[in-house]
Design a protein around this motif. Structure first.
Motif, short mmCIF file in Angstrom:
data_model
loop_
_atom_site.label_atom_id
_atom_site.label_comp_id
_atom_site.label_asym_id
_atom_site.label_seq_id
_atom_site.Cartn_x
_atom_site.Cartn_y
_atom_site.Cartn_z
N ILE A 38 59.63 46.45 95.83
CA ILE A 38 60.35 47.18 96.87
C ILE A 38 60.40 48.65 96.50
O ILE A 38 60.42 49.00 95.32
N GLY A 87 62.62 51.48 98.04
CA GLY A 87 63.55 52.23 98.88
C GLY A 87 63.44 53.71 98.57
O GLY A 87 62.87 54.12 97.56
N GLN A 140 65.72 46.74 101.94
CA GLN A 140 64.71 46.08 101.11
C GLN A 140 65.27 44.81 100.45
O GLN A 140 64.59 43.79 100.36
#
Length: 188
Positions: free
Chosen positions: A11, A13, A23
């Motif tokens: 992920i 972000g 996420q």
């Protein structure tokens, strides 16, 4: 439907907690055990709390120097300190790009490694290099596998290729599995 599970995802972000929450929402829907990420330093406390609330660990990934603030395992250790939901994702092929011996890094992160990206690189100190098939570059896999055994590592090992073989990476993945199995059989 097919019985497949998603154990982890990467992920990414941005600099807002809201983007990280979105996420983590996706990670939760997929049922992952951990996410691989490079959280901004200013959000360490908030992302650690978010990970705890979602019941999902964060394996801090380290791209190479100039790309990631986590290129050095010392920075990963700083992030982990006082953040119980943080651990490390040891990317064995990225450390050499920054001049770091992967074996030394694995030793330094002992007890904190959640997952491993299994890849190799042709030389040290060249961030422009792409990976080579596992066992064909500078990474000392027999020593790393022995160290991981010593550490009682029981996390996930992901075969990762940054290079795109044509027509696909399937051949190199199969070769990596064979190499890995051969090395592990020698440890018994």
């Amino acid at each position: 439907k097919r019985g497949l599970t998603v154990e982890s995802i990467y992920i990414g972000g941005d600099s807002t907690l809201e983007s990280w929450k979105k996420q983590f929402d996706i990670a939760k829907i997929l049922g992952v055990k951990f996410v691989t990420a490079e959280p901004p330093i200013k959000l360490w406390d908030e992302i650690d709390s978010l990970a705890g609330a979602y019941g999902v660990k964060v394996a801090i990934h380290e791209h190479w120097k100039g790309v990631s603030q986590y290129w050095n395992p010392d920075t990963v250790l700083l992030a982990i300190k006082n953040h119980p939901n943080f651990g490390a994702c040891a990317d064995l092929g990225h450390w050499p790009k920054s001049g770091i011996n992967p074996l030394d890094a694995v030793k330094k992160l002992s007890g904190h490694i959640i997952g491993i990206h299994l890849k190799d690189i042709a030389a040290y100190n060249d961030p422009k290099l792409t990976d080579v098939p596992v066992g064909k570059g500078v990474v000392d896999f027999p020593a790393i596998f022995a160290e991981l055994k010593k550490q009682n590592f029981n996390g996930h090992i992901y075969i990762e290729r940054d290079t795109e073989d044509q027509p696909s990476n399937l051949t190199s993945v199969i070769e990596t599995i064979k190499y890995y199995n051969d090395q592990i059989s020698k440890l018994k």
